[in-house]
Design a protein around this motif. Structure first.
Motif, PDB file in Angstrom:
ATOM      1  N   GLU A  50       0.826  -1.204   0.000  1.00  0.00           N
ATOM      2  CA  GLU A  50       0.000   0.000   0.000  1.00  0.00           C
ATOM      3  C   GLU A  50       0.863   1.259   0.000  1.00  0.00           C
ATOM      4  O   GLU A  50       0.551   2.251  -0.664  1.00  0.00           O
ATOM      5  N   PHE A  53       1.964   1.921  -3.473  1.00  0.00           N
ATOM      6  CA  PHE A  53       0.887   2.588  -4.226  1.00  0.00           C
ATOM      7  C   PHE A  53       0.863   4.079  -3.871  1.00  0.00           C
ATOM      8  O   PHE A  53       0.804   4.942  -4.742  1.00  0.00           O
ATOM      9  N   PRO A  61      -4.860   3.793  -1.826  1.00  0.00           N
ATOM     10  CA  PRO A  61      -5.770   3.179  -2.798  1.00  0.00           C
ATOM     11  C   PRO A  61      -7.126   2.842  -2.191  1.00  0.00           C
ATOM     12  O   PRO A  61      -7.239   2.600  -0.995  1.00  0.00           O
ATOM     13  N   PHE A  69      -3.529  -3.683  -7.632  1.00  0.00           N
ATOM     14  CA  PHE A  69      -2.110  -3.327  -7.547  1.00  0.00           C
ATOM     15  C   PHE A  69      -1.308  -4.470  -6.924  1.00  0.00           C
ATOM     16  O   PHE A  69      -0.248  -4.864  -7.427  1.00  0.00           O
TER      17      PHE A  69
END
Ligand code: CMC
Length: 386
Positions: A50, A53, A61, A69
């Motif tokens: 995460e 991302f 996200p 992802f």
């Protein structure tokens, strides 16, 4: 030549070279933020995938985005099969694993179908592929160098969990996976550090993103930067016992040796990453006992004694950085010292690539000046007359 000497910023100290939205270090108040989120919150509530991302897209996200992802990352974990041959050949020459990693990243770039596509989208795709492969490379280097069979990545495990699985052939406990994930999150990004700057210098010439990462790896290696954790581990081993710390510090400072894992160009207060690791190490020491506990006791004593000595010399700003406290956790995870910097590199690949992608959006060739202090117009004397 101009007669007035310009101000020279040795080590580029205090010089800003770009704007960023990726991370912010408040070095006076022990704070580190990724895209505005406190590092403590990311460690407590997020995970490395995460965070990756977040650093590529500047926001957390949504659930479906995260799942997509994460699936892309898991799909991209495998490395070309012939990488193992290169690793084997380099290991036979007793190459340091960090040198092998540098060569492997350079080698696998040739397999990327978008190597020379420099759009933001292609760069993100390449970066995600590379970040996903880094733990596989590190585990492969570890196992092949020791004459062990490489272990294929598993798609059903998290990034940190799968890394430990590929190293040791055993799915780690939840606690071990969390420790590894914490280390990955803490190393992901960190302002304009030396290796990120090296990556930017390379990328600013419009060289490809893999070349930028190779520059980052080469720069991270040194003991003043990412190599400090390995050096800190050997320092603790050299000290050997908590009772030897006092005498060791006196000797080290007399010999003008640096205490590895202490001091920082930007933090003039406690590195918040070191604080998180220190707390985690305390838990590890009581859970695991053995070598992690011994290293922890030495580290705690060394911190106490060294800080007192620095303070007596008017330096209250020299305090532990992250590399001081990671060796204890690595030892508990059975990650040997020669792999410490590689693990750091695997994580920082997110930071290097995110920075490159951000910088080249508004690229300017990085090309500073050096001030010439030699002679001019010297007479050339033929070799036979010198
Ligand atoms: N032990 C003993 N003395 C020290 C230390 C230390 N760890 N750090 C700084 N000093 C002293 C020393 O006297 C030095 O003077 P000299 O150059 O004459 O030896 C002076 O302080 C320089 O202080 P500074 O300006 O605050 O330090 P710097 O910005 O030039 O260097 C540093 C920062 C990280 C390179 C340095 O503190 C150091 O070498 N630390 C040990 C290596 C280390 O832990 N590096 C990891 C950095 S954090 C993780 C990362 O980003 O990779």
């Amino acid at each position: 030549m101009s007669s007035s000497k310009p101000q020279i910023f040795k080590g580029l100290e205090g010089v800003y070279v770009s704007e960023t939205r990726l991370s912010y270090i408040d070095g006076l108040n022990s704070r580190l933020y990724y895209v505005g989120y406190r590092i403590e919150d990311l460690v407590a509530f997020s995970n490395y995938e995460e965070v990756a991302f977040l650093l590529y897209f500047y926001r957390l996200p949504k659930k479906e985005e995260f799942e997509l992802f994460r699936a892309l990352m898991r799909e991209a974990r495998e490395v070309p099969p012939d990488v193992a041959d290169i690793v084997k050949r380099m290991a036979l020459r007793n190459a340091h694993p960090m040198d092998i990693l540098r060569t492997c990243v350079s080698y696998i770039s040739m397999y990327d179908p978008e190597l020379y596509v420099g759009t933001r989208e292609a760069n993100i795709r390449k970066a995600v592929r590379l970040v996903s492969k880094m733990p596989t490379l590190v585990a492969l280097i570890y196992r092949v160098s020791r004459g062990l069979e490489p272990i294929e990545p598993r798609k059903d495990l998290g990034h940190a969990e799968n890394f430990l699985y590929m190293l040791h052939g055993k799915v780690p406990s939840e606690f071990e996976a969390k420790v590894m994930d914490t280390i990955f999150i803490l190393h992901a990004e960190h302002g304009m550090n030396a290796s990120s700057f090296a990556s930017l210098v390379t990328a600013s010439t419009l060289a490809d993103i893999y070349s930028a990462v190779v520059s980052g790896i080469s720069t991270l290696k040194g003991p003043l930067h990412g190599g400090a954790a390995e050096a800190a581990y050997y320092q603790f081993k050299e000290i050997g016992e908590p009772e030897r710390v006092e005498a060791w510090v006196q000797e080290a400072l007399k010999a003008r040796r640096r205490i590895m894992g202490m001091g920082h160009r930007v933090y003039k207060s406690y590195d918040p990453r070191a604080k998180i690791m220190k707390e985690l190490d305390g838990e590890i020491a009581s859970k695991y006992g053995g070598e992690p506990e011994k290293l922890y006791k030495i580290a705690i004593k060394l911190e106490e004694v060294a800080l007192k000595e620095f303070e007596a010399r008017g330096r209250t700003d020299i305090q532990p950085n992250i590399d001081y406290y990671t060796p204890i956790a690595y030892t508990a995870l059975k990650i040997p010292p020669e792999l410490f910097t590689l693990t750091f590199a695997a994580s920082r690949t997110v930071g290097w690539t995110a920075k490159v992608i951000e910088y080249v959006q508004d690229n300017r060739l990085i090309r500073p000046l050096d001030y010439y202090i030699g002679e001019l117009d010297k007479k050339y004397i033929p070799i036979t007359e010198r």
